[in-house]
Design an enzyme around this catalytic site. Structure first.
Site, PDB file in Angstrom:
ATOM      1  N   GLU A  97       1.899  20.496  -5.978  1.00  0.00           N
ATOM      2  CA  GLU A  97       2.565  19.308  -6.503  1.00  0.00           C
ATOM      3  C   GLU A  97       3.563  19.606  -7.624  1.00  0.00           C
ATOM      4  O   GLU A  97       4.507  18.857  -7.817  1.00  0.00           O
ATOM      5  CB  GLU A  97       1.514  18.315  -7.008  1.00  0.00           C
ATOM      6  CG  GLU A  97       0.603  17.771  -5.938  1.00  0.00           C
ATOM      7  CD  GLU A  97       1.341  16.949  -4.892  1.00  0.00           C
ATOM      8  OE1 GLU A  97       2.298  16.239  -5.267  1.00  0.00           O
ATOM      9  OE2 GLU A  97       0.981  17.035  -3.702  1.00  0.00           O
ATOM     10  N   SER A 367     -15.758 -23.054  23.611  1.00  0.00           N
ATOM     11  CA  SER A 367     -16.817 -24.062  23.701  1.00  0.00           C
ATOM     12  C   SER A 367     -17.630 -24.216  22.423  1.00  0.00           C
ATOM     13  O   SER A 367     -18.481 -25.104  22.334  1.00  0.00           O
ATOM     14  CB  SER A 367     -17.764 -23.715  24.858  1.00  0.00           C
ATOM     15  OG  SER A 367     -17.094 -23.853  26.088  1.00  0.00           O
TER      16      SER A 367
END
Length: 619
Positions: A97, A367
């Site tokens: 990094e 339903s």
């Protein structure tokens, strides 16, 4: 040869664009950055200790019995001193990094050039251009919006931090605050999440896996993209090999290892979907920030029952899967007497998908709407023994003939209303809506709390949707559950309640939850429909849901078999289960369709286990 030139031109164009961008960055950062940092009054001293360490009071979620469920900010609790973080992991992070971390003063323009060159050569973003200090600033203080003013502010804060803190202090803050995907922050939290270990117990390969996640936590998730994660881990190992942190033999041995991750149940506590629901509710209700709710040291006493929640999660986890890992599912359980939420599950696996289907997903209920339709009929003079006709009938809807059909294509003639509900007869449901009138049924369903589209009350287009559950915008599981509280509690509709009280870090009560109820139908109507719904389980379409104690319920399956429901209750527990695919594929497992019956089977299993400690109660 001309073909090769055509391929080369776009590549050169990309390189020139990158070089132009770097020149602009150098000019802005080099000439303006120093002046900006030194003379801008808005760049104040940054106190990392004040920003991170004292705020480690994660808020805690407790169940109705005072049992701790989870902390809302686990990443800020698992702070790990730098000396306890493995040296290899620290060096690997710096190598990948920010290679010149110990040399620059917050901004590294040389590192930007090196990262661009390396990434172009590898055709992959193996290294980043921002320093660790800049990344720390962005994560803690700024947004991810990429603009020149924001970059200047980032540079300013990075320089200020470097002036006030040692490199080790900055690295410690970075490693404890970086995001590792799936809602996890910090190296200790990530180690526990992915490997069920403390960070100091990780192998070198496992440490490399974590380092690989920093650049793209979701992109390289070993749960979602294991092949990509393995490739990324080995790339990290190659980078640290080039830095002399590994020997060639160590690199070859480590890169040959499989990618092994596992879950840590003690860290991944239950109730993730419910916790998110509570955070959102508190933020909307009281205007509190999410940061304050999660890390303000609050003690949030909720209505959740830890035992019932565990059974709910186990029930959803036990559902059958198709070849794609679906279907998805949701479950909500309420106390029918007061609407308190006892359990909430918004999907199969919270770590893979935080989308809470229990409260955000709207689907057609089929339903499952029929008990409410039949309740409207009872409210208007029908009884469970009233005779109704089950036979083919044709209506004119939107200028066209429409003939509703029963699911089994059979018709039973004259039957009592209770049997029509038990057998889920479409023709009878449509006849009831037609006889009562669309506006009457529409208003009744709204009283129960079912979300409907107002325009549907004024024309014949609403006949089929009202009778067969094809509601225009769909219903969430929580909304459906809420609408049934009136049937389960003598006509009293209860608003769902999740929070009993909230205390601050000193134990002072900040807010109290309140039960909100309204009498929306007659108690006699609720009792009659409950009796009919018991028939659904006793001898009708919901026999698979029988929990071995008195219960009332109803199946529901939407058109084209994309959604399956079961909604039901006992005297002490009201619950709904939904099954469906996020992409709305039809529900098929092992070559066969599944529907409301399957949902009912798991509903019955949930009720049976959730109430195993309770004596049998009768309606």
């Amino acid at each position: 040869m001309p073909h090769n030139n055509q391929q080369t031109k776009p590549r050169r164009s990309r390189v020139f664009k990158l070089l132009r961008w770097l020149v602009v960055l150098f000019l802005i950062g080099g000439l303006s950055g120093t002046v900006f940092v030194l003379y801008n009054p808005f760049i104040s001293e940054v106190d990392l200790r004040q920003l991170l360490r004292p705020n480690l009071q994660a808020s805690v979620l407790l169940d109705r019995n005072g049992e701790e469920l989870l902390t809302l900010s686990p990443s800020r609790v698992a702070w790990t001193p730098l000396e306890k973080i493995p040296l290899f992991l620290r060096r690997a992070v710096v190598a990948v990094e920010d290679r010149r971390f110990y040399e620059h003063r917050g901004v590294d323009f040389q590192g930007v050039l090196r990262a661009v060159y390396y990434n172009l050569r590898r055709q992959e973003r193996a290294q980043g251009g921002s320093t660790l200090t800049q990344q720390l600033v962005k994560n803690l203080l700024l947004t991810n919006v990429k603009t020149i003013p924001r970059k200047l502010v980032e540079i300013g804060y990075a320089v200020k931090i470097e002036q006030n803190y040692s490199k080790d202090e900055i690295l410690e803050a970075y490693l404890n605050g970086i995001y590792f995907g799936h809602g996890v922050y910090g190296v200790e939290g990530a180690a526990r999440f992915y490997f069920a270990k403390h960070v100091w117990d990780l192998s070198l390969a496992e440490q490399a896996t974590l380092v690989g996640l920093i650049r793209g936590p979701e992109l390289y998730s070993p749960y979602r993209h294991p092949d990509r994660a393995l490739k990324r881990r080995n790339l990290i190992l190659e980078v640290v090999l080039g830095q002399g942190l590994l020997t060639r033999r160590e690199y070859e041995q480590l890169s040959a290892l499989p990618l092994e991750v596992e879950e840590d149940p003690s860290y991944l506590t239950m109730g993730g979907y419910f916790a998110d629901y509570v955070v959102d509710w508190l933020a909307q209700q009281y205007g509190w920030s999410v940061q304050y709710i999660r890390a303000g040291g609050l003690r949030i006493y909720t209505t959740l029952d830890a035992y019932i929640q565990r059974i709910a999660e186990e029930t959803i986890a036990a559902l059958p899967k198709d070849e794609k890992g679906g279907p998805e599912a949701a479950l909500v359980a309420l106390d029918p007497k007061n609407g308190q939420i006892l359990a909430m599950v918004g999907g199969r696996n919270y770590r893979f998908s935080k989308y809470n289907r229990a409260v955000r997903m709207r689907r057609q209920i089929g339903s499952a709407i029929k008990p409410l339709i039949f309740a409207a009929a009872v409210e208007n003079g029908f009884t469970p023994d009233t005779l109704v006709v089950d036979e083919p009938v044709t209506y004119t809807v939107n200028g066209r003939p429409w003939t509703p059909q029963n699911a089994d294509d059979e018709y039973r003639g004259v039957i009592p209303l209770r049997d029509a509900l038990a057998w889920s007869l479409n023709t009878v449901a449509v006849r009831l809506v037609d006889e009562l009138g669309v506006p009457t049924v529409f208003a009744f369903l709204q009283r129960l709390g079912l979300p409907l589209v107002a325009s549907g009350a004024r024309n014949d287009k609403a006949l089929a949707p009202l009778a067969l559950g094809g509601l225009t915008e769909g219903v969430t599981p929580l909304e459906l559950c809420t609408s049934f509280t009136a049937l389960a509690n003598q006509g009293l509709r209860s608003q769902p309640l999740a929070v009993l009280r909230v205390e601050d870090a000193r134990g002072r009560v900040l807010r109290r939850g309140s039960i909100r109820q309204e009498q929306v139908i007659r108690p006699e109507t609720a009792r009659a429909v409950t009796e009919m719904m018991q028939g659904v389980i006793a001898y009708g379409t919901g026999q698979s849901a029988d929990p071995g104690r008195p219960a009332a319920g109803k199946t529901g399956t939407s058109n084209e078999n994309t959604d399956a429901w079961f909604i039901g209750y006992t005297p002490e527990l009201l619950a709904v289960i939904w099954l469906g695919n996020d992409d709305r594929r039809p529900l098929r497992i092992d070559g066969r369709d599944i529907g409301g019956g399957t949902a009912g089977k798991y509903w019955g299993s949930f009720i049976r286990q959730a109430l195993v400690r309770n004596s049998v109660k009768y309606f």
